[in-house]
Motif scaffolding. Structure first.
Motif, mmCIF file in Angstrom:
data_model
loop_
_atom_site.group_PDB
_atom_site.id
_atom_site.type_symbol
_atom_site.label_atom_id
_atom_site.label_comp_id
_atom_site.label_asym_id
_atom_site.label_seq_id
_atom_site.Cartn_x
_atom_site.Cartn_y
_atom_site.Cartn_z
ATOM 1 N N GLU A 277 0.816 -1.211 0.000
ATOM 2 C CA GLU A 277 0.000 0.000 0.000
ATOM 3 C C GLU A 277 0.852 1.265 0.000
ATOM 4 O OE1 GLU A 277 -2.422 -0.343 3.431
ATOM 5 O OE2 GLU A 277 -3.761 -1.871 2.594
ATOM 6 N N LEU A 278 2.013 1.199 0.656
ATOM 7 C CA LEU A 278 2.809 2.403 0.897
ATOM 8 C C LEU A 278 4.014 2.549 -0.028
ATOM 9 C CD1 LEU A 278 2.884 2.201 4.809
ATOM 10 C CD2 LEU A 278 1.359 3.606 3.409
ATOM 11 N N ARG A 279 4.312 1.534 -0.824
ATOM 12 C CA ARG A 279 5.582 1.531 -1.549
ATOM 13 C C ARG A 279 5.698 2.621 -2.606
ATOM 14 N NH1 ARG A 279 4.726 -4.372 -4.461
ATOM 15 N NH2 ARG A 279 3.044 -3.783 -5.899
ATOM 16 N N THR A 280 4.586 3.220 -3.026
ATOM 17 C CA THR A 280 4.683 4.304 -4.001
ATOM 18 C C THR A 280 5.037 5.630 -3.349
ATOM 19 O OG1 THR A 280 2.309 4.749 -3.849
ATOM 20 C CG2 THR A 280 3.046 3.201 -5.562
ATOM 21 N N VAL A 281 4.923 5.704 -2.021
ATOM 22 C CA VAL A 281 5.209 6.958 -1.335
ATOM 23 C C VAL A 281 6.344 6.834 -0.326
ATOM 24 C CG1 VAL A 281 3.453 6.569 0.454
ATOM 25 C CG2 VAL A 281 4.146 8.903 -0.117
ATOM 26 N N ALA A 282 6.584 5.635 0.210
ATOM 27 C CA ALA A 282 7.675 5.430 1.169
ATOM 28 C C ALA A 282 8.910 4.904 0.440
ATOM 29 C CB ALA A 282 7.258 4.448 2.255
ATOM 30 N N ASP A 283 10.067 5.436 0.811
ATOM 31 C CA ASP A 283 11.327 5.014 0.203
ATOM 32 C C ASP A 283 11.980 3.853 0.948
ATOM 33 O OD1 ASP A 283 11.632 7.317 -1.808
ATOM 34 O OD2 ASP A 283 11.304 8.349 0.097
ATOM 35 N N GLY A 284 11.520 3.600 2.164
ATOM 36 C CA GLY A 284 12.111 2.527 2.944
ATOM 37 C C GLY A 284 11.186 2.087 4.060
ATOM 38 N N PHE A 285 11.470 0.910 4.602
ATOM 39 C CA PHE A 285 10.629 0.336 5.648
ATOM 40 C C PHE A 285 11.509 -0.335 6.716
ATOM 41 C CE2 PHE A 285 8.120 0.209 1.763
ATOM 42 C CZ PHE A 285 6.912 0.764 2.170
ATOM 43 N N GLY A 286 11.082 -0.244 7.947
ATOM 44 C CA GLY A 286 11.653 -1.042 9.021
ATOM 45 C C GLY A 286 10.655 -2.116 9.393
ATOM 46 N N VAL A 287 11.044 -3.375 9.267
ATOM 47 C CA VAL A 287 10.137 -4.491 9.516
ATOM 48 C C VAL A 287 10.628 -5.253 10.745
ATOM 49 C CG1 VAL A 287 9.049 -6.546 8.565
ATOM 50 C CG2 VAL A 287 9.686 -4.675 7.045
ATOM 51 N N GLY A 288 9.732 -5.428 11.710
ATOM 52 C CA GLY A 288 10.113 -6.104 12.941
ATOM 53 C C GLY A 288 9.378 -7.400 13.160
ATOM 54 N N SER A 289 8.209 -7.313 13.797
ATOM 55 C CA SER A 289 7.530 -8.512 14.272
ATOM 56 C C SER A 289 7.069 -9.438 13.153
ATOM 57 C CB SER A 289 6.330 -8.124 15.143
ATOM 58 O OG SER A 289 5.411 -7.321 14.421
ATOM 59 N N TYR A 290 6.847 -8.917 11.946
ATOM 60 C CA TYR A 290 6.413 -9.818 10.875
ATOM 61 C C TYR A 290 7.457 -10.904 10.618
ATOM 62 C CZ TYR A 290 4.393 -11.612 6.608
ATOM 63 O OH TYR A 290 3.832 -12.457 5.675
ATOM 64 N N ILE A 291 8.725 -10.554 10.770
ATOM 65 C CA ILE A 291 9.794 -11.532 10.576
ATOM 66 C C ILE A 291 10.116 -12.254 11.881
ATOM 67 C CG2 ILE A 291 12.219 -11.846 9.910
ATOM 68 C CD1 ILE A 291 11.869 -9.391 8.082
ATOM 69 N N SER A 292 10.310 -11.494 12.951
ATOM 70 C CA SER A 292 10.744 -12.107 14.212
ATOM 71 C C SER A 292 9.693 -13.055 14.783
ATOM 72 C CB SER A 292 11.069 -11.021 15.237
ATOM 73 O OG SER A 292 9.920 -10.256 15.542
ATOM 74 N N ASN A 293 8.405 -12.778 14.527
ATOM 75 C CA ASN A 293 7.333 -13.609 15.069
ATOM 76 C C ASN A 293 6.816 -14.648 14.076
ATOM 77 O OD1 ASN A 293 7.664 -11.745 17.082
ATOM 78 N ND2 ASN A 293 5.571 -10.981 17.062
ATOM 79 N N ALA A 294 7.540 -14.844 12.985
ATOM 80 C CA ALA A 294 7.102 -15.824 11.986
ATOM 81 C C ALA A 294 7.015 -17.221 12.589
ATOM 82 C CB ALA A 294 8.073 -15.828 10.804
ATOM 83 N N ASP A 295 6.000 -17.961 12.199
ATOM 84 C CA ASP A 295 5.852 -19.331 12.692
ATOM 85 C C ASP A 295 6.982 -20.205 12.165
ATOM 86 O OD1 ASP A 295 3.499 -18.748 14.033
ATOM 87 O OD2 ASP A 295 2.229 -19.310 12.335
ATOM 88 N N PRO A 296 7.601 -21.014 13.030
ATOM 89 C CA PRO A 296 8.578 -21.994 12.528
ATOM 90 C C PRO A 296 7.901 -22.988 11.588
ATOM 91 C CG PRO A 296 8.737 -21.749 14.923
ATOM 92 C CD PRO A 296 7.474 -21.046 14.493
#
Length: 384
Positions: A277-296
């Protein structure tokens, strides 16, 4: 001082980080004077499912087997797979019986994280994407998390100690605590202190949502700090409203004031859906829990051959197998004795031979492999 609740590396390497029933297995087999030659395979699903994952954890697994009288073949780090074996172990069973718990832990947790990282990478292919998730995991596995983030294609990491372990420098700019330490109305003093104190190679990024409107703070920041590279917006979800609209307004007002070169960096609860949704206006992203909390990923280890004869529990495919990448990007599983598919690329490669580690590991190579596989199969978050 109380020690942290961390299983030491020596316990993992020795096999003591095991489920107790493997100790009982060793006792029973020793009592019966039985130690068969076996072939064992690690799988998450028996057949190709179209549910693609990024294999990670191979480096730690290799070190677990090094020096043991075993031969191990495995897919490479960063390889995408959707079923079938990812690893084959050959040798006497008691040589690796007590290693199964740690082995599956190494592969399962890391594969889940690396897959989530690739999903975020593919959601915003032209943006800078950084790993902000180490605060969500036990610090003893921070290096594993950051390695998986990089294997999945992220551009940078935040954890300092983890970076030292994986030989990748951590980065970062400022938290809200820095702004708050200077007090309401003194945001300029905080931004300027950061600018004056940080080393020249640290990006000049101002956090602009602490006390007041994001646009207001951003305009103040670009006026307070010369050559500001970007602003980070980390507004609490309960106060965001339409986050895309906020960033669109911010971009408009920066541009109208001659600050077209100042980028916008978004963080805080970011996932692939938000990134698209944001990639046309944001130049960068910080991603935390989506990766760290991924199901094994739910890997299992199964014996498929005993003393040269096919053997497996109900529901599992017996006998040694081979896996291939076909020209159309598919992942094909066949008996090891069967002819390979036309132009099929065999994915099982030597990892440990008679206890000797025969593979080197490069995060950059693994990330390139994941990116190439993802492109070949059209991998996207939510498309599995």
């Amino acid at each position: 001082m109380t020690e942290f609740d961390i299983v030491p590396s020596e316990a993992i390497a020795s096999g003591n980080a095991t489920d107790a029933y493997f100790d009982r297995t060793v006792e029973a087999l020793a009592h019966a004077e039985r130690n068969p030659e076996v072939v064992a395979e690690v799988t998450a699903s028996q057949f190709s499912t179209g549910d693609w994952h990024v294999l990670a954890g191979i480096k730690d697994t290799a070190q677990l087997f090094e020096g043991r009288d075993l031969t191990v073949h495995a897919l490479r780090e960063g390889q995408l797979f959707d079923g079938g074996p990812v690893m084959r172990i050959e040798g006497q069973y008691l040589e690796f019986c007590r290693l199964e718990t740690a082995l599956l832990g190494f592969l399962s947790h890391a594969t889940g994280m690396a897959t989530a990282a690739l999903e975020t990478r593919r959601a915003a292919p032209n943006a800078e994407v950084l790993s902000f998730g180490s605060r969500h995991v036990h610090p003893s596995i921070a290096a594993m998390l950051e390695r998986c983030a990089l294997v999945g294609g992220l551009d940078g990491i935040s954890n300092v100690a983890a970076g030292e372990v994986i030989n990748h420098k951590a980065g970062g700019t400022m938290p809200h605590a820095l702004i708050i330490s200077f007090g309401r109305g003194e945001q300029e003093a905080a931004w300027q202190a950061f600018d004056e104190a940080a080393e020249p190679d640290v990006p000049r990024v101002a956090l602009c949502d602490t006390y007041s409107d994001e646009v207001e703070e951003t305009i103040r920041a670009v006026e307070a700090v010369d050559e500001l590279e970007s602003v980070r917006i980390d507004t609490t979800g309960s106060r965001r409203g339409n986050f895309e609209h906020i960033l669109q307004e911010l971009r408009w007002k920066l541009d109208k004031r001659g600050h077209e070169d100042v980028g916008i960096f978004a963080s805080g609860g970011i996932d692939p859906e938000a990134m698209r949704e944001l990639r046309t206006v944001a130049d960068g992203f910080g991603v935390g829990s989506y990766i760290s909390n991924a199901d094994p990923l739910d890997f299992a280890l199964d014996i498929v051959e005993v003393d040269g004869e096919p053997a497996a529990k109900r529901g599992k495919l017996d006998g040694d197998k081979a896996v291939y990448r076909t020209p159309d990007g598919s992942h094909e599983i066949r008996p090891a004795t069967a002819d390979p598919p036309v132009d099929g690329d065999p994915l099982m490669r030597p990892l440990v031979e008679d206890g000797n580690l025969v593979r080197t590991f490069s995060i950059d190579d693994a990330a390139a492999r994941a990116a190439a596989d993802a492109e070949a199969i059209g991998f996207e978050a939510g498309s599995n």
